[in-house]
Design a protein around this motif. Sequence first.
Motif, mmCIF file in Angstrom:
data_model
loop_
_atom_site.group_PDB
_atom_site.id
_atom_site.type_symbol
_atom_site.label_atom_id
_atom_site.label_comp_id
_atom_site.label_asym_id
_atom_site.label_seq_id
_atom_site.Cartn_x
_atom_site.Cartn_y
_atom_site.Cartn_z
ATOM 1 N N LEU A 41 3.108 4.871 8.953
ATOM 2 C CA LEU A 41 4.251 5.770 8.765
ATOM 3 C C LEU A 41 3.925 7.211 9.155
ATOM 4 C CD1 LEU A 41 5.969 4.500 5.476
ATOM 5 C CD2 LEU A 41 6.558 4.020 7.852
ATOM 6 N N GLY A 81 14.856 5.568 6.876
ATOM 7 C CA GLY A 81 14.553 5.384 8.281
ATOM 8 C C GLY A 81 15.792 5.177 9.126
ATOM 9 N N VAL A 140 13.053 3.929 1.154
ATOM 10 C CA VAL A 140 12.235 4.154 2.345
ATOM 11 C C VAL A 140 12.885 3.643 3.623
ATOM 12 C CG1 VAL A 140 9.987 3.747 3.404
ATOM 13 C CG2 VAL A 140 10.138 4.195 0.957
ATOM 14 N N THR A 183 7.262 9.420 2.286
ATOM 15 C CA THR A 183 6.095 8.577 2.570
ATOM 16 C C THR A 183 4.980 8.837 1.564
ATOM 17 O OG1 THR A 183 6.608 8.611 4.937
ATOM 18 C CG2 THR A 183 4.385 7.959 4.307
ATOM 19 N N LYS A 195 9.994 4.099 9.692
ATOM 20 C CA LYS A 195 10.575 3.534 8.470
ATOM 21 C C LYS A 195 11.746 2.601 8.796
ATOM 22 C CE LYS A 195 9.463 7.097 5.010
ATOM 23 N NZ LYS A 195 8.730 8.095 5.775
#
Length: 489
Positions: A170, A255, A251, A144, A222
């Motif tokens: 986030l 997640g 990213v 992040t 994410k």
Amino acid sequence: MELSYVLMLTILLPIFGAVVISKLGKVPNIREGVTLLTALSLFTLNIYLLIHQQDAIQAGFIVAEPIDGLAISFAFNAFGVMFALIASGLWIATSIYAMGYMRAHKESHQTRFYTLFAVAIAGVMAVAYSENLFTLFIFYEFLTISTYPLVTHSGNRDAKRGGRKYILILMGSSILFFLPAMIITWYTAGSLEFVQGGILKGSLDSAYVLPLLLLFILGISKAGVMPLHRWLPSAMVAPTPVSALLHAVAVVKAGVFSVVKVVVFIFGTDFITASDANDLLILLPAFTIIAASLIALTKDNLKERLAYSTISQLSYIVLGAMIANQLAIVGASMHIAMHAFAKIALFFAAGAILVTTHKKYVSQLDGLGRQMPITFTIFTVGSLSIIGLPFFGGMWSKWYLLSGGIQFEGSQFVYWIILITLSVSSMLNIFYLLSIPMKAFFTVPSNEKTHIKEAPIACLIGMAIPTAMTIYLFFDPSVFYTLSQTLVG
């Protein structure tokens, strides 16, 4: 021991590459050459681990152990190498594409861009090979922070506003939900190790599975599950190669990768299904899939439409994890790969349109396919794979997800929700994606007579790589299928 060093290099090499790249601002050709060489070398290391995976099972190393029994450590695993292969392979394509895009679009601070991109890839490798939830959490947060300057790359008001939303959602969700969920798991199970079958069964009362798993889903924002999804469209102010990083390489995939790891290796699918927690939790990704698809239909901005498409597609993976049977888990895992290749092709195509024509709205694309046939053919291929049609890799992941849905053994209401969601969303995919190349190829432009050509050759090469993979993976999905199978024993 040798393979432990190779594993270590997968994390250190991008950091070393970033240091070198940061010193080459005055020689852009060498800077970009080093970027590409680092990406190729990293991909080679991951291929080496894949080839030697039987021996690599013992590979691993500990960085530190701040609390007894709680180490920052890394270890080889088949699901991890799958994620690492996707990310490092697409870094090659993105590096080539960025060479054409960043120069043609006259982006500022290009050295900073390439440097931070390499740092973010190091974070992805660390997430992929994390041996336990504690290590994953640390590098999930590192990812992040390292991508924030890329989101705000342009430095204008929109970029700063988008960046604030990006970092607040986030990191805020991690602190409010992910961190408490991890602490509860630690005190309940006495461990945060990733173990086949999970670590919570026998330690956690089944009545608490639902609230704890919900904490993880909300904390791992994410993955883009609503309502904690707004960071993703806001981040579209970033340059197109960054959008590709967010949506396909790093990213969002970190997640959904984390969600699947938590479901399989912390809870265990048997424990989740026995507690009936997934009956209710399935409704969250199912709602996100449909709602994000409907919102995508309303978006005229091309990158925003693709952003909401990503939100929808990510929830296919979360849905598969929540269904929690073998076929659905395999489908969810394979969709990480299949969506990555198709979606990065779509974002590359959107960037090629922008850099060549300076157009960013769907309503402006009338007849453009006749002047940019390569770009819009690539967009069509990516769209067909996202929809899940034959001859494109996306068909296989959706096949296994639907098969897992058919085998769902929970309530009849939720069973029909799953099947209706998967069917209706595929129809919506057709409307919000295929309408774009249809408009470009078959609508006659109003008065535009300007001659438009294709994007720079580097952009076209970067676009062609994931597009070719999208087609290839229909005919031979065996690598990702085999690696996905390891999740279910």
